[in-house]
Design an enzyme around this catalytic site. Structure first.
Site, PDB file in Angstrom:
ATOM      1  N   LYS A 121      29.396  -1.546  -6.342  1.00 57.74           N
ATOM      2  CA  LYS A 121      30.437  -1.736  -7.353  1.00 57.74           C
ATOM      3  C   LYS A 121      29.823  -1.951  -8.733  1.00 57.74           C
ATOM      4  CE  LYS A 121      32.233  -5.453  -8.699  1.00 57.74           C
ATOM      5  NZ  LYS A 121      32.846  -6.804  -8.841  1.00 57.74           N
ATOM      6  N   ASP A 139      36.714  -2.765  -6.920  1.00 54.17           N
ATOM      7  CA  ASP A 139      36.774  -4.226  -6.889  1.00 54.17           C
ATOM      8  C   ASP A 139      38.015  -4.650  -6.096  1.00 54.17           C
ATOM      9  OD1 ASP A 139      38.947  -3.832  -8.546  1.00 54.17           O
ATOM     10  OD2 ASP A 139      38.296  -5.267 -10.072  1.00 54.17           O
TER      11      ASP A 139
END
Length: 212
Positions: A121, A139
């Site tokens: 991420k 996320d």
């Protein structure tokens, strides 16, 4: 499994609301974005921006961060939460950048994810916002929205990223993540989504949402 057309319909619907977005984390270099992203775990963006203002005044680049004692880093970032672990990762990351990458932030997923404290991420944020290399950060907002809307049925960020990448043109990946996050913060709240004022409700399956 959602079609490419369904993915594009969602993107277009959100784009009408939020347009082209940029990362809200303040930074003046790829390294500073890397640091800010590391600090943003379980911490609000506005808090991160307050902390990095002080941190970058004394350690704006990998070399200066590597020389800063871990205890001093921890003192500066204390209000970010998880500060002990984050301070150790920041120090180790800066030292690795200096020792193995000539003080520069690498721009491949494979290299970025070898850095302490950096997962897919975070690496995707750096790739997309610092280097303009397509990346789709997944996320908690992105995960929740795509499952709630019904485009995916999976909680694995890596699988969600792969599914999106297969259905959406690369040039849209970074902004798609940004506009999903904006919608998650402004409208599609985790506990109480504002479905009554959501313009993409017609294409949303509203998984896990109780009817009012």
């Amino acid at each position: 499994m959602a079609s490419s057309a369904q993915w594009r319909k969602l993107y277009d619907g959100l784009y009408k609301l939020y347009g082209d977005c940029t990362c809200p984390l303040k930074h003046a270099s790829p390294f500073q974005l890397l640091v800010a992203v590391m600090l943003s775990a379980q911490c609000r963006d506005d808090r991160v921006n307050e902390v990095t203002k002080e941190l970058f005044a004394v350690a704006p680049d990998p070399a200066s961060m590597a020389e800063l004692p871990v205890e001093r880093i921890a003192e500066i970032i204390r209000t970010c939460g998880l500060y002990r672990n984050k301070s150790e990762n920041l120090s180790a990351c800066a030292k690795k950048l200096v020792d193995e990458f000539g003080g520069e932030v690498p721009h491949t997923m494979e290299e970025l994810t070898t850095l302490p404290g950096i997962g897919r991420k975070s690496a995707n944020v750096v790739l997309g916002d610092a280097f303009k290399i397509p990346g789709f950060p997944v996320d908690t907002h992105v995960n929740r929205l795509l499952n709630r809307i019904g485009l995916v049925d999976c909680d694995d960020p890596v699988k969600i990223e792969a599914e999106q990448n297969a259905k959406v043109p690369p040039e849209l990946w970074s902004n798609f993540s940004h506009i999903l996050i904006q919608h998650g913060r402004r409208v599609c709240d985790a506990r109480k989504p504002a479905c009554d004022r959501c313009t993409i409700r017609p294409i949303c399956k509203r998984r896990g949402v109780k009817d009012k």
